[in-house]
Design a protein around this motif. Structure first.
Motif, PDB file in Angstrom:
ATOM      1  N   LEU A 292       4.524 -17.298   3.720  1.00 38.28           N
ATOM      2  CA  LEU A 292       3.307 -16.537   3.966  1.00 38.28           C
ATOM      3  C   LEU A 292       3.647 -15.061   3.830  1.00 38.28           C
ATOM      4  CD1 LEU A 292       1.860 -18.390   7.092  1.00 38.28           C
ATOM      5  CD2 LEU A 292       1.117 -18.623   4.718  1.00 38.28           C
ATOM      6  N   HIS A 293       2.749 -14.292   3.195  1.00 37.82           N
ATOM      7  CA  HIS A 293       3.044 -12.895   2.879  1.00 37.82           C
ATOM      8  C   HIS A 293       1.832 -12.017   3.206  1.00 37.82           C
ATOM      9  CE1 HIS A 293       6.347 -14.700   0.551  1.00 37.82           C
ATOM     10  NE2 HIS A 293       5.424 -15.552   0.141  1.00 37.82           N
ATOM     11  N   PHE A 294       2.107 -10.807   3.679  1.00 38.52           N
ATOM     12  CA  PHE A 294       1.043  -9.874   4.039  1.00 38.52           C
ATOM     13  C   PHE A 294       1.424  -8.475   3.581  1.00 38.52           C
ATOM     14  CE2 PHE A 294      -0.804  -6.947   7.328  1.00 38.52           C
ATOM     15  CZ  PHE A 294      -2.116  -7.008   6.861  1.00 38.52           C
ATOM     16  N   GLU A 295       0.466  -7.807   2.914  1.00 42.36           N
ATOM     17  CA  GLU A 295       0.657  -6.442   2.430  1.00 42.36           C
ATOM     18  C   GLU A 295      -0.302  -5.531   3.196  1.00 42.36           C
ATOM     19  OE1 GLU A 295       1.787  -5.462  -1.910  1.00 42.36           O
ATOM     20  OE2 GLU A 295      -0.382  -5.123  -1.786  1.00 42.36           O
ATOM     21  N   PRO A 296       0.176  -4.802   4.205  1.00 47.80           N
ATOM     22  CA  PRO A 296      -0.714  -4.039   5.085  1.00 47.80           C
ATOM     23  C   PRO A 296      -1.547  -2.979   4.372  1.00 47.80           C
ATOM     24  CG  PRO A 296       1.474  -4.245   6.058  1.00 47.80           C
ATOM     25  CD  PRO A 296       1.579  -4.720   4.646  1.00 47.80           C
ATOM     26  N   GLN A 297      -0.976  -2.254   3.395  1.00 50.66           N
ATOM     27  CA  GLN A 297      -1.700  -1.156   2.762  1.00 50.66           C
ATOM     28  C   GLN A 297      -2.956  -1.621   2.041  1.00 50.66           C
ATOM     29  OE1 GLN A 297       2.267  -0.566   1.332  1.00 50.66           O
ATOM     30  NE2 GLN A 297       1.800   1.588   1.000  1.00 50.66           N
ATOM     31  N   THR A 298      -2.887  -2.810   1.443  1.00 50.20           N
ATOM     32  CA  THR A 298      -4.034  -3.322   0.685  1.00 50.20           C
ATOM     33  C   THR A 298      -4.742  -4.464   1.400  1.00 50.20           C
ATOM     34  OG1 THR A 298      -2.645  -4.908  -0.533  1.00 50.20           O
ATOM     35  CG2 THR A 298      -2.890  -2.693  -1.468  1.00 50.20           C
ATOM     36  N   LYS A 299      -4.240  -4.831   2.602  1.00 57.56           N
ATOM     37  CA  LYS A 299      -4.811  -5.939   3.377  1.00 57.56           C
ATOM     38  C   LYS A 299      -4.859  -7.229   2.557  1.00 57.56           C
ATOM     39  CE  LYS A 299      -7.616  -2.947   6.362  1.00 57.56           C
ATOM     40  NZ  LYS A 299      -7.037  -1.701   5.848  1.00 57.56           N
ATOM     41  N   SER A 300      -3.760  -7.500   1.870  1.00 53.41           N
ATOM     42  CA  SER A 300      -3.669  -8.672   1.014  1.00 53.41           C
ATOM     43  C   SER A 300      -2.822  -9.754   1.673  1.00 53.41           C
ATOM     44  CB  SER A 300      -3.053  -8.298  -0.339  1.00 53.41           C
ATOM     45  OG  SER A 300      -3.844  -7.343  -0.997  1.00 53.41           O
TER      46      SER A 300
END
Length: 337
Positions: A292-300
């Motif tokens: 599971l992966h999360f990119e905070p800057q783009t809320k992806s």
């Protein structure tokens, strides 16, 4: 033998689909960056040597918020902001190439591998240039009348003209050929048994050389109070050779084993204009790894899996691809004998 395909796209002001098409998007946001990076590579590993064929694509843009807003207003037939100053800047690099790569793996100590690679490239398409302008609007309702004054300049190199320079009757404005090289370095390994680190530099100190590359330089002024209102001057010509710097890509990854089956980690990706980072949760009960992966800057959000000789990952901020501002995907498959 290994096949690898990577794609990473991001558009800050509007959805990727609209950005690459006609900018018809009701959800416009202020923004300064957009990029698209692509890679396909087929390679063979023999002992410490790696030989392969590759295709690479880079399209990166950096623009002022006023530039994005103005273009969006024009494409959507919206009125310009009244009595406002516009600071317009745009830096664009567009590059597509194919080539062959050779790399060698060093093992400086156990659990660590240092890889150095070099690619010989053939260019298929390029644009490299900048636009800068300042202007002011008034209260007039029509677009042609609302611009009070504007001063701007455009300088760009290309393999095929984007502004119909070939229709001027001044010759063949197409680059003849483009050749170049690219360097990449990777360091990866384990530290204190629980940590895994990967640091990768791609296309560093790398260049394309375009033979007889055309370029255009324009200067334009507009003033409602002058006659004539528009003054446009410029140069359209070709150089013997244009040296284009290939945009670098820097990737890092740090993972920590909190359990024999669970890893937590962070990673980052950078190009000359922007940087993004992600957080990761990996679970591997046996030969199958799920992530599971999360990119905070783009809320992806993203998911991934890997099972022995095949793996893939998909990350996005919106499952409706027509509305997504961020997309990332990769696929790899390998065969061992």
């Amino acid at each position: 033998m290994e096949y690898r395909a990577d794609a990473s796209l991001y558009s800050e002001p509007i959805a990727i689909d609209a950005f690459l098409d006609d900018w018809q998007d009701p959800d416009f946001k202020s923004g300064k960056y957009a990029f698209a990076h692509g890679l396909m590579q087929l390679s063979v590993q023999q002992d410490q040597w790696n030989l392969g064929w590759l295709w690479r694509y880079d399209y990166i843009l950096k623009f002022s918020p006023d530039m994005a807003k103005l273009y969006y207003q024009i494409e959507n037939d919206l009125p310009l902001d009244a009595e406002s100053m516009y600071e317009l800047t745009l830096h664009a690099q567009h590059l597509e190439r194919i080539g062959a790569r050779i790399a060698y793996d060093w093992v400086p100590q156990s659990n660590w591998i240092f890889t150095a690679g070099v690619s010989a490239l053939y260019g298929r398409h390029f644009v490299d240039g900048q636009f800068n302008a300042f202007g002011e609007t008034n209260l007039m309702p029509r677009l042609a009348d609302r611009v009070q004054w504007l001063n701007g300049q455009l300088n760009y190199y290309y393999d095929q003209p984007a502004l119909k320079e070939d229709e001027l009757g001044l010759g063949d404005f197409r680059a003849k050929e483009g050749y170049g090289y690219a360097l990449d370095l990777t360091l990866q390994g384990e530290w204190l048994e629980k940590w895994y680190l990967k640091f990768q530099l791609e296309d560093i100190f790398s260049y394309m050389y375009w033979d007889e590359a055309p370029y255009s330089q324009y200067q334009a002024t507009f003033d409602q109070n002058s006659r004539p209102r528009i003054n446009l001057t410029g140069t359209v010509a070709t150089d013997k050779s244009y040296k284009q710097k290939i945009p670098y890509k820097i990737s890092t990854e740090l993972l920590y084993n909190i359990h024999s089956e669970i890893q937590l980690g962070v990673s980052s990706f950078s190009n000359p204009f922007t940087s993004l980072w992600q957080m990761h949760f990996l679970w591997q009960p046996d030969s199958l790894q799920l992530g599971l992966h999360f990119e905070p800057q783009t809320k992806s959000l993203g998911v991934s899996f890997r099972h022995e000789n095949i793996g893939m990952k998909y990350l996005t901020d919106n499952l409706n691809t027509n509305q997504a501002h961020r997309m990332e995907a990769y696929l790899f498959a390998q065969y061992q004998w």
